[in-house]
Design an enzyme around this catalytic site. Sequence first.
Site, PDB file in Angstrom:
ATOM      1  N   GLU A  83       0.825  -1.214   0.000  1.00 17.57           N
ATOM      2  CA  GLU A  83       0.000   0.000   0.000  1.00 17.57           C
ATOM      3  C   GLU A  83       0.862   1.267   0.000  1.00 17.57           C
ATOM      4  O   GLU A  83       1.752   1.429   0.845  1.00 17.57           O
ATOM      5  CB  GLU A  83      -0.931  -0.002   1.228  1.00 17.57           C
ATOM      6  CG  GLU A  83      -1.940   1.116   1.185  1.00 17.57           C
ATOM      7  CD  GLU A  83      -2.950   1.067   2.343  1.00 17.57           C
ATOM      8  OE1 GLU A  83      -3.113   0.004   2.967  1.00 17.57           O
ATOM      9  OE2 GLU A  83      -3.556   2.120   2.614  1.00 17.57           O
ATOM     10  N   LYS A 270      -7.191  -0.601  11.640  1.00 16.99           N
ATOM     11  CA  LYS A 270      -6.589  -1.045  10.367  1.00 16.99           C
ATOM     12  C   LYS A 270      -5.374  -0.168  10.069  1.00 16.99           C
ATOM     13  O   LYS A 270      -4.340  -0.643   9.611  1.00 16.99           O
ATOM     14  CB  LYS A 270      -7.624  -0.978   9.238  1.00 16.99           C
ATOM     15  CG  LYS A 270      -7.177  -1.636   7.932  1.00 16.99           C
ATOM     16  CD  LYS A 270      -6.437  -0.684   7.010  1.00 16.99           C
ATOM     17  CE  LYS A 270      -5.995  -1.364   5.727  1.00 16.99           C
ATOM     18  NZ  LYS A 270      -5.186  -0.495   4.867  1.00 16.99           N
ATOM     19  N   ASP A 286       4.546 -14.407  11.901  1.00 14.98           N
ATOM     20  CA  ASP A 286       3.202 -14.852  11.556  1.00 14.98           C
ATOM     21  C   ASP A 286       2.230 -13.684  11.782  1.00 14.98           C
ATOM     22  O   ASP A 286       1.826 -13.417  12.913  1.00 14.98           O
ATOM     23  CB  ASP A 286       2.856 -16.056  12.447  1.00 14.98           C
ATOM     24  CG  ASP A 286       1.501 -16.657  12.148  1.00 14.98           C
ATOM     25  OD1 ASP A 286       0.647 -15.965  11.569  1.00 14.98           O
ATOM     26  OD2 ASP A 286       1.294 -17.823  12.519  1.00 14.98           O
ATOM     27  N   HIS A 384      -2.274  10.394  -0.241  1.00 11.26           N
ATOM     28  CA  HIS A 384      -2.421   8.989  -0.600  1.00 11.26           C
ATOM     29  C   HIS A 384      -2.535   8.816  -2.104  1.00 11.26           C
ATOM     30  O   HIS A 384      -1.852   7.995  -2.695  1.00 11.26           O
ATOM     31  CB  HIS A 384      -3.665   8.436   0.096  1.00 11.26           C
ATOM     32  CG  HIS A 384      -3.790   6.952   0.010  1.00 11.26           C
ATOM     33  ND1 HIS A 384      -3.016   6.103   0.769  1.00 11.26           N
ATOM     34  CD2 HIS A 384      -4.585   6.172  -0.744  1.00 11.26           C
ATOM     35  CE1 HIS A 384      -3.333   4.860   0.487  1.00 11.26           C
ATOM     36  NE2 HIS A 384      -4.284   4.870  -0.432  1.00 11.26           N
TER      37      HIS A 384
HETATM   38  P1  NDP Z   1       9.854 -23.236  15.807  1.00 10.43           P
HETATM   39  O1  NDP Z   1       9.109 -24.500  15.779  1.00 10.43           O
HETATM   40  O2  NDP Z   1      10.740 -22.936  14.651  1.00 10.43           O
HETATM   41  O3  NDP Z   1      10.697 -23.249  17.164  1.00 10.43           O
HETATM   42  C1  NDP Z   1      11.643 -22.279  17.519  1.00 10.43           C
HETATM   43  C2  NDP Z   1      13.053 -22.752  17.221  1.00 10.43           C
HETATM   44  O4  NDP Z   1      13.973 -21.741  17.553  1.00 10.43           O
HETATM   45  C3  NDP Z   1      13.405 -23.972  18.032  1.00 10.43           C
HETATM   46  O5  NDP Z   1      13.882 -24.961  17.148  1.00 10.43           O
HETATM   47  C4  NDP Z   1      14.537 -23.497  18.940  1.00 10.43           C
HETATM   48  O6  NDP Z   1      15.566 -24.443  19.016  1.00 10.43           O
HETATM   49  C5  NDP Z   1      15.088 -22.311  18.189  1.00 10.43           C
HETATM   50  N1  NDP Z   1      15.757 -21.314  19.053  1.00 10.43           N
HETATM   51  C6  NDP Z   1      17.020 -20.873  18.883  1.00 10.43           C
HETATM   52  N2  NDP Z   1      17.307 -19.908  19.766  1.00 10.43           N
HETATM   53  C7  NDP Z   1      16.223 -19.734  20.536  1.00 10.43           C
HETATM   54  C8  NDP Z   1      15.902 -18.833  21.610  1.00 10.43           C
HETATM   55  N3  NDP Z   1      16.785 -17.930  22.075  1.00 10.43           N
HETATM   56  N4  NDP Z   1      14.664 -18.884  22.150  1.00 10.43           N
HETATM   57  C9  NDP Z   1      13.753 -19.763  21.681  1.00 10.43           C
HETATM   58  N5  NDP Z   1      14.004 -20.646  20.675  1.00 10.43           N
HETATM   59  C10 NDP Z   1      15.219 -20.627  20.089  1.00 10.43           C
HETATM   60  O7  NDP Z   1       8.918 -21.986  15.966  1.00 10.43           O
HETATM   61  P2  NDP Z   1       7.831 -21.611  17.042  1.00 10.43           P
HETATM   62  O8  NDP Z   1       7.631 -22.658  18.069  1.00 10.43           O
HETATM   63  O9  NDP Z   1       8.186 -20.247  17.514  1.00 10.43           O
HETATM   64  O10 NDP Z   1       6.493 -21.562  16.167  1.00 10.43           O
HETATM   65  C11 NDP Z   1       6.279 -20.510  15.269  1.00 10.43           C
HETATM   66  C12 NDP Z   1       5.679 -21.061  14.009  1.00 10.43           C
HETATM   67  O11 NDP Z   1       4.514 -21.813  14.298  1.00 10.43           O
HETATM   68  C13 NDP Z   1       5.247 -19.978  13.065  1.00 10.43           C
HETATM   69  O12 NDP Z   1       5.707 -20.307  11.773  1.00 10.43           O
HETATM   70  C14 NDP Z   1       3.722 -20.060  13.100  1.00 10.43           C
HETATM   71  O13 NDP Z   1       3.177 -19.628  11.881  1.00 10.43           O
HETATM   72  C15 NDP Z   1       3.482 -21.505  13.370  1.00 10.43           C
HETATM   73  N6  NDP Z   1       2.227 -21.915  13.978  1.00 10.43           N
HETATM   74  C16 NDP Z   1       1.310 -21.024  14.478  1.00 10.43           C
HETATM   75  C17 NDP Z   1       0.148 -21.442  15.090  1.00 10.43           C
HETATM   76  C18 NDP Z   1      -0.785 -20.416  15.664  1.00 10.43           C
HETATM   77  O14 NDP Z   1      -0.474 -19.233  15.634  1.00 10.43           O
HETATM   78  N7  NDP Z   1      -1.922 -20.792  16.233  1.00 10.43           N
HETATM   79  C19 NDP Z   1      -0.167 -22.890  15.199  1.00 10.43           C
HETATM   80  C20 NDP Z   1       0.880 -23.727  14.683  1.00 10.43           C
HETATM   81  C21 NDP Z   1       2.017 -23.265  14.092  1.00 10.43           C
HETATM   82  P3  NDP Z   1      15.488 -25.697  19.980  1.00 10.43           P
HETATM   83  O15 NDP Z   1      14.570 -26.674  19.340  1.00 10.43           O
HETATM   84  O16 NDP Z   1      16.865 -26.162  20.084  1.00 10.43           O
HETATM   85  O17 NDP Z   1      14.936 -25.204  21.274  1.00 10.43           O
END
Ligand code: NDP
Length: 430
Positions: A83, A270, A286, A384
């Site tokens: 936009e 918005k 997300d 705009h």
């Molecule tokens: P991930 O599954 O990618 O998990 C986070 C990763 O980051 C882990 O593998 C973790 O490693 C790593 N990591 C590295 N450094 C850090 C740190 N300092 N703190 C935390 N983690 C760290 O992502 P999320 O669990 O955050 O999930 C987000 C995704 O889920 C988005 O893509 C979203 O769209 C999707 N999603 C959303 C839903 C909703 O909104 N209702 C439902 C389902 C999915 P390690 O494993 O070693 O800990």
Amino acid sequence: MRTSRIPGFYNKEITERQQLLQELYEGTDAEDVLFTKEDLSLPIDTANHMIENVIGTFGLPLGLGLNFYINDKEYIVPMAVEEASVVASASHIAKIVRSAGGFTTEVSERVMIGQIQVVGCEDLESAEAAILSEKTSLLEDANASYPSLERRGGGAKDLEVRIIGEKGASSYQKMLVVHLYVDTCDAMGANMINTMVEALAPTIEQLTRGKVYLRILSNYADQSLAKARCVIPPHLLETKGFSGEAVRDGVIHAYEFARTDPYRAVTHNKGIMNGIDPVIIATGNDWRAVEAGAHAYAARDGQYRSMSTWRKDESGNLVGELELPMSLGVVGGATRVHPTARFALRMLHIQSAKELAGVVVSVGLAQNLGALKALVTEGIQRGHMSLHARSIAIAAGAVDEEIEQVAKELIRLKEIRVGKAQELVASIKK
Ligand code: NDP
């Protein structure tokens, strides 16, 4: 400190802007990924691993929100948005706010909520008591299912039980809901939390003798709030034909309209999301999650209202605040997968999810004031539509220099319409 104030950036050629940035980021970890050295677009093979049925990728303009000064730190803010005016308006207000000392932010602990729905319990109160009596071991089990989080200092911290369904409710309406509170550190945490609540489900069924259906994160992240604030002396708001006091009062009147009237509040909000979504998208987060949480929070007292507040303080300054749930991360999801997101996070020089949350709400607040300031003065259309004219020209088939030529003519004629643009393109091509 690298400044985010780059006068005349707007008028430069794209290559000049890129050159300027390279100079600005020389010697930092963002330098090696600056445009000319590495392609920032998403490779199709990567895209093919991200979602299903991939046939291509979708590009969006990536602009820079300039002038942001937040908690005494400079931020050049990457914004991915289609936009016109959004980036210009945010940068315009950020410039005003930096003259007033900049934005300040407060970010709460980052605690996300996982929900477990239990139905069919004979007695909801005793099922609740059974869960609470095992709280410590349930928290241990949750952490055992995702141990790396606890090692980082986060993990499952608390657990509560809610009973839903009034007396006389049907068996479908009666349920018990377990809330698991998880510090997800620098991740948004959806996958982490979903792993935890799924791991707890069998034990919860045993304890309650009920049946578990849903086990999922709640996007109503009201334990993970970020607030931005700005205080602006009225003289900084003065604009052609309007005193600063008149602009300030207009903004407060506009806010009261959005606070009380949902029809206005939706449009007001918005405008706030116009600033927030582009940063969320540019950093690979997300945006549906952030959108859903933000709108729910705007209705937390039962009526959908303005997300921001605007008032006058004792010295006559305009004071704006924006507090929203911010379920985002600087790791996980697409943040480290998409080349542009990796680049955006490096450019922002952001160290934590909390810091990113503070920047995002500041941009939302700036965007809100940008829209309100235009609305209470010359109206939104002039600024705009002059930018929009270029998109209209492209939609009508203009290419290269024709785009600017057609856009200028549309503005001169005060007829910024595709039909008119098509006529102009046809006559140029003749
Ligand atoms: P991930 O599954 O990618 O998990 C986070 C990763 O980051 C882990 O593998 C973790 O490693 C790593 N990591 C590295 N450094 C850090 C740190 N300092 N703190 C935390 N983690 C760290 O992502 P999320 O669990 O955050 O999930 C987000 C995704 O889920 C988005 O893509 C979203 O769209 C999707 N999603 C959303 C839903 C909703 O909104 N209702 C439902 C389902 C999915 P390690 O494993 O070693 O800990």
